[in-house]
Design a protein around this motif. Structure first.
Motif, PDB file in Angstrom:
ATOM      1  N   VAL A 223      64.620 -37.522   8.078  1.00 40.78           N
ATOM      2  CA  VAL A 223      65.880 -37.264   8.778  1.00 40.78           C
ATOM      3  C   VAL A 223      66.399 -38.515   9.487  1.00 40.78           C
ATOM      4  O   VAL A 223      67.491 -38.499  10.056  1.00 40.78           O
ATOM      5  CB  VAL A 223      65.728 -36.119   9.809  1.00 40.78           C
ATOM      6  N   GLY A 224      65.620 -39.568   9.471  1.00 39.04           N
ATOM      7  CA  GLY A 224      66.070 -40.788  10.128  1.00 39.04           C
ATOM      8  C   GLY A 224      64.921 -41.759  10.262  1.00 39.04           C
ATOM      9  O   GLY A 224      63.910 -41.644   9.556  1.00 39.04           O
ATOM     10  N   ALA A 225      65.092 -42.716  11.160  1.00 40.34           N
ATOM     11  CA  ALA A 225      64.036 -43.708  11.388  1.00 40.34           C
ATOM     12  C   ALA A 225      64.132 -44.185  12.833  1.00 40.34           C
ATOM     13  O   ALA A 225      65.197 -44.078  13.460  1.00 40.34           O
ATOM     14  CB  ALA A 225      64.198 -44.875  10.428  1.00 40.34           C
ATOM     15  N   VAL A 226      63.005 -44.642  13.335  1.00 37.25           N
ATOM     16  CA  VAL A 226      62.982 -45.150  14.715  1.00 37.25           C
ATOM     17  C   VAL A 226      62.247 -46.484  14.762  1.00 37.25           C
ATOM     18  O   VAL A 226      61.454 -46.808  13.865  1.00 37.25           O
ATOM     19  CB  VAL A 226      62.270 -44.169  15.684  1.00 37.25           C
ATOM     20  N   TYR A 227      62.522 -47.230  15.803  1.00 40.41           N
ATOM     21  CA  TYR A 227      61.714 -48.398  16.144  1.00 40.41           C
ATOM     22  C   TYR A 227      60.880 -48.041  17.365  1.00 40.41           C
ATOM     23  O   TYR A 227      61.405 -47.490  18.337  1.00 40.41           O
ATOM     24  CB  TYR A 227      62.598 -49.598  16.483  1.00 40.41           C
ATOM     25  N   LEU A 228      59.590 -48.333  17.280  1.00 41.48           N
ATOM     26  CA  LEU A 228      58.705 -48.201  18.442  1.00 41.48           C
ATOM     27  C   LEU A 228      58.249 -49.598  18.832  1.00 41.48           C
ATOM     28  O   LEU A 228      57.925 -50.423  17.960  1.00 41.48           O
ATOM     29  CB  LEU A 228      57.463 -47.367  18.088  1.00 41.48           C
ATOM     30  N   SER A 229      58.223 -49.851  20.126  1.00 43.55           N
ATOM     31  CA  SER A 229      57.647 -51.121  20.582  1.00 43.55           C
ATOM     32  C   SER A 229      56.958 -50.873  21.918  1.00 43.55           C
ATOM     33  O   SER A 229      57.331 -49.958  22.659  1.00 43.55           O
ATOM     34  CB  SER A 229      58.726 -52.203  20.726  1.00 43.55           C
ATOM     35  N   ARG A 230      55.951 -51.688  22.182  1.00 44.05           N
ATOM     36  CA  ARG A 230      55.175 -51.496  23.425  1.00 44.05           C
ATOM     37  C   ARG A 230      55.016 -52.852  24.096  1.00 44.05           C
ATOM     38  O   ARG A 230      54.553 -53.828  23.474  1.00 44.05           O
ATOM     39  CB  ARG A 230      53.815 -50.895  23.062  1.00 44.05           C
ATOM     40  N   GLN A 231      55.437 -52.899  25.325  1.00 42.58           N
ATOM     41  CA  GLN A 231      55.339 -54.151  26.081  1.00 42.58           C
ATOM     42  C   GLN A 231      53.875 -54.433  26.452  1.00 42.58           C
ATOM     43  O   GLN A 231      53.096 -53.488  26.596  1.00 42.58           O
ATOM     44  CB  GLN A 231      56.185 -54.056  27.357  1.00 42.58           C
ATOM     45  N   PRO A 232      53.523 -55.710  26.604  1.00 37.00           N
ATOM     46  CA  PRO A 232      52.137 -56.043  26.970  1.00 37.00           C
ATOM     47  C   PRO A 232      51.686 -55.288  28.215  1.00 37.00           C
ATOM     48  O   PRO A 232      52.406 -55.238  29.212  1.00 37.00           O
ATOM     49  CB  PRO A 232      52.195 -57.562  27.231  1.00 37.00           C
ATOM     50  N   GLY A 233      50.547 -54.634  28.129  1.00 36.45           N
ATOM     51  CA  GLY A 233      49.977 -53.897  29.259  1.00 36.45           C
ATOM     52  C   GLY A 233      50.545 -52.501  29.421  1.00 36.45           C
ATOM     53  O   GLY A 233      50.088 -51.752  30.286  1.00 36.45           O
TER      54      GLY A 233
ATOM     55  N   LYS B 135      38.571 -39.212  19.528  1.00 37.99           N
ATOM     56  CA  LYS B 135      39.952 -38.836  19.835  1.00 37.99           C
ATOM     57  C   LYS B 135      40.905 -39.901  19.313  1.00 37.99           C
ATOM     58  O   LYS B 135      40.528 -41.073  19.196  1.00 37.99           O
ATOM     59  CB  LYS B 135      40.155 -38.754  21.349  1.00 37.99           C
ATOM     60  N   VAL B 136      42.122 -39.474  19.048  1.00 39.42           N
ATOM     61  CA  VAL B 136      43.187 -40.444  18.758  1.00 39.42           C
ATOM     62  C   VAL B 136      44.398 -40.054  19.602  1.00 39.42           C
ATOM     63  O   VAL B 136      44.544 -38.901  20.003  1.00 39.42           O
ATOM     64  CB  VAL B 136      43.604 -40.464  17.264  1.00 39.42           C
ATOM     65  N   THR B 137      45.216 -41.047  19.857  1.00 35.72           N
ATOM     66  CA  THR B 137      46.451 -40.776  20.598  1.00 35.72           C
ATOM     67  C   THR B 137      47.631 -40.889  19.642  1.00 35.72           C
ATOM     68  O   THR B 137      47.784 -41.896  18.942  1.00 35.72           O
ATOM     69  CB  THR B 137      46.625 -41.773  21.761  1.00 35.72           C
ATOM     70  N   GLU B 138      48.394 -39.825  19.621  1.00 32.29           N
ATOM     71  CA  GLU B 138      49.570 -39.809  18.743  1.00 32.29           C
ATOM     72  C   GLU B 138      50.833 -40.085  19.554  1.00 32.29           C
ATOM     73  O   GLU B 138      50.930 -39.707  20.725  1.00 32.29           O
ATOM     74  CB  GLU B 138      49.712 -38.445  18.075  1.00 32.29           C
ATOM     75  N   VAL B 139      51.797 -40.714  18.887  1.00 30.40           N
ATOM     76  CA  VAL B 139      53.098 -40.980  19.518  1.00 30.40           C
ATOM     77  C   VAL B 139      54.096 -39.978  18.950  1.00 30.40           C
ATOM     78  O   VAL B 139      54.327 -39.938  17.735  1.00 30.40           O
ATOM     79  CB  VAL B 139      53.587 -42.414  19.223  1.00 30.40           C
ATOM     80  N   TRP B 140      54.659 -39.169  19.843  1.00 32.60           N
ATOM     81  CA  TRP B 140      55.663 -38.181  19.443  1.00 32.60           C
ATOM     82  C   TRP B 140      57.005 -38.570  20.060  1.00 32.60           C
ATOM     83  O   TRP B 140      57.063 -39.055  21.194  1.00 32.60           O
ATOM     84  CB  TRP B 140      55.273 -36.786  19.933  1.00 32.60           C
TER      85      TRP B 140
ATOM     86  N   LEU C  72      49.054 -44.294  18.262  1.00 38.30           N
ATOM     87  CA  LEU C  72      49.311 -45.353  19.243  1.00 38.30           C
ATOM     88  C   LEU C  72      48.758 -46.697  18.750  1.00 38.30           C
ATOM     89  O   LEU C  72      49.355 -47.750  19.001  1.00 38.30           O
ATOM     90  CB  LEU C  72      48.689 -44.963  20.588  1.00 38.30           C
ATOM     91  N   GLY C  73      47.652 -46.623  18.019  1.00 38.97           N
ATOM     92  CA  GLY C  73      47.049 -47.853  17.495  1.00 38.97           C
ATOM     93  C   GLY C  73      47.966 -48.604  16.529  1.00 38.97           C
ATOM     94  O   GLY C  73      47.767 -49.804  16.273  1.00 38.97           O
ATOM     95  N   GLN C  74      48.969 -47.924  15.987  1.00 38.67           N
ATOM     96  CA  GLN C  74      49.907 -48.594  15.075  1.00 38.67           C
ATOM     97  C   GLN C  74      51.025 -49.328  15.828  1.00 38.67           C
ATOM     98  O   GLN C  74      51.880 -49.949  15.221  1.00 38.67           O
ATOM     99  CB  GLN C  74      50.537 -47.561  14.124  1.00 38.67           C
ATOM    100  N   VAL C  75      50.990 -49.191  17.152  1.00 36.81           N
ATOM    101  CA  VAL C  75      52.025 -49.863  17.967  1.00 36.81           C
ATOM    102  C   VAL C  75      51.327 -50.721  19.023  1.00 36.81           C
ATOM    103  O   VAL C  75      51.217 -50.330  20.192  1.00 36.81           O
ATOM    104  CB  VAL C  75      52.956 -48.831  18.653  1.00 36.81           C
ATOM    105  N   PRO C  76      50.828 -51.874  18.618  1.00 38.41           N
ATOM    106  CA  PRO C  76      50.117 -52.730  19.581  1.00 38.41           C
ATOM    107  C   PRO C  76      51.049 -53.163  20.717  1.00 38.41           C
ATOM    108  O   PRO C  76      52.267 -53.213  20.538  1.00 38.41           O
ATOM    109  CB  PRO C  76      49.705 -53.947  18.740  1.00 38.41           C
ATOM    110  N   ASP C  77      50.458 -53.484  21.875  1.00 41.04           N
ATOM    111  CA  ASP C  77      51.301 -53.842  23.029  1.00 41.04           C
ATOM    112  C   ASP C  77      51.684 -55.325  23.001  1.00 41.04           C
ATOM    113  O   ASP C  77      51.389 -56.082  23.912  1.00 41.04           O
ATOM    114  CB  ASP C  77      50.619 -53.449  24.347  1.00 41.04           C
ATOM    115  N   ASP C  78      52.377 -55.687  21.931  1.00 34.15           N
ATOM    116  CA  ASP C  78      52.824 -57.085  21.792  1.00 34.15           C
ATOM    117  C   ASP C  78      54.350 -57.212  21.875  1.00 34.15           C
ATOM    118  O   ASP C  78      54.911 -58.275  21.637  1.00 34.15           O
ATOM    119  CB  ASP C  78      52.322 -57.665  20.455  1.00 34.15           C
ATOM    120  N   GLY C  79      55.026 -56.106  22.179  1.00 29.51           N
ATOM    121  CA  GLY C  79      56.487 -56.162  22.342  1.00 29.51           C
ATOM    122  C   GLY C  79      57.263 -56.219  21.036  1.00 29.51           C
ATOM    123  O   GLY C  79      58.498 -56.262  21.048  1.00 29.51           O
TER     124      GLY C  79
END
Ligand code: FES
Length: 197
Positions: A94-104, A175-180, A64-71
């Motif tokens: 097998v492919g690729a994705v974009y992850l983004s996280r909105q502020p907050g 602990k760390v939080t992973e994005v699946w 999760l730390g690799q996807v800051p909440d900056d949109g």
């Protein structure tokens, strides 16, 4: 005067003929079953993987730390075991994705990077407010919708994928939080989503 030669009737009585016909028929049926059963079993074993429905893999994409909440969208490869009907290929891209996280927001959103028009990799340049496909100029807003709606050559918006967060205890403490992401490969060229498998 010599007696005329006696005629010998060599044909069997009808009931005996019927018995031998049924004996031959039964032998043929038994032989056919004995031969075809292993063949059918082999054929089923060979073809059954084709009938198996593959399920979409849950893939660990990032921390999760690799996807800051900056949109801002971030691009990640999707690496997982790939399976065709008969073989398993461990840890393939097998492919690729974009992850983004909105502020907050606690949870990122995920889009596959595969263009829904013809499958080219959709690009994103830092600072841009659009995703852009290099092949036929489709453009998508950062929420995945097509910039010009139905006027885009892409027949639908970018394909959004389900996301799950998992908290992992580290051996060294903390602990760390992973994005699946549930990685689904959709067919291109359709207005609606259709899975490729
Ligand atoms: S493949 Fe993306 S616009 Fe054609």
């Amino acid at each position: 005067m010599a007696n005329p030669p006696r005629q010998v009737d060599s044909s069997s009585p009808p009931s005996e003929n019927r018995r031998s016909f049924f004996a031959v028929f039964a032998a043929l049926v038994t032989g056919a079953i004995a031969t075809l059963t292993p063949l059918a079993a082999g054929l089923f074993a060979f073809l059954s993987p084709l009938m198996r429905k593959s399920k979409s893999p849950q893939v660990r994409i990032a921390l999760l730390g690799q996807v800051p909440d900056d949109g801002i969208p971030r691009y990640f490869p999707v690496i997982t075991d790939r399976e065709d009907a008969w073989n398993l290929y461990p840890q393939q891209r097998v492919g690729a994705v974009y992850l983004s996280r909105q502020p907050g927001s606690a949870e990122p959103i995920a889009f596959t990077a595969k263009c829904p028009h013809a499958g080219c990799q959709i690009g994103y340049a830092a600072g841009d407010d659009l995703f852009r496909c290099p092949c036929h100029t489709s453009a998508f807003n950062l929420d995945g919708t097509r910039e010009r709606g139905d006027d885009e050559v892409a027949p639908r918006d970018m394909d959004k994928l389900p996301v799950k967060l998992r908290e992992i205890e580290l051996a060294e403490g903390g602990k760390v939080t992973e994005v699946w992401v549930e990685y689904v490969d959709f067919q291109t060229g359709h207005k609606e989503q259709h899975r490729t498998t």
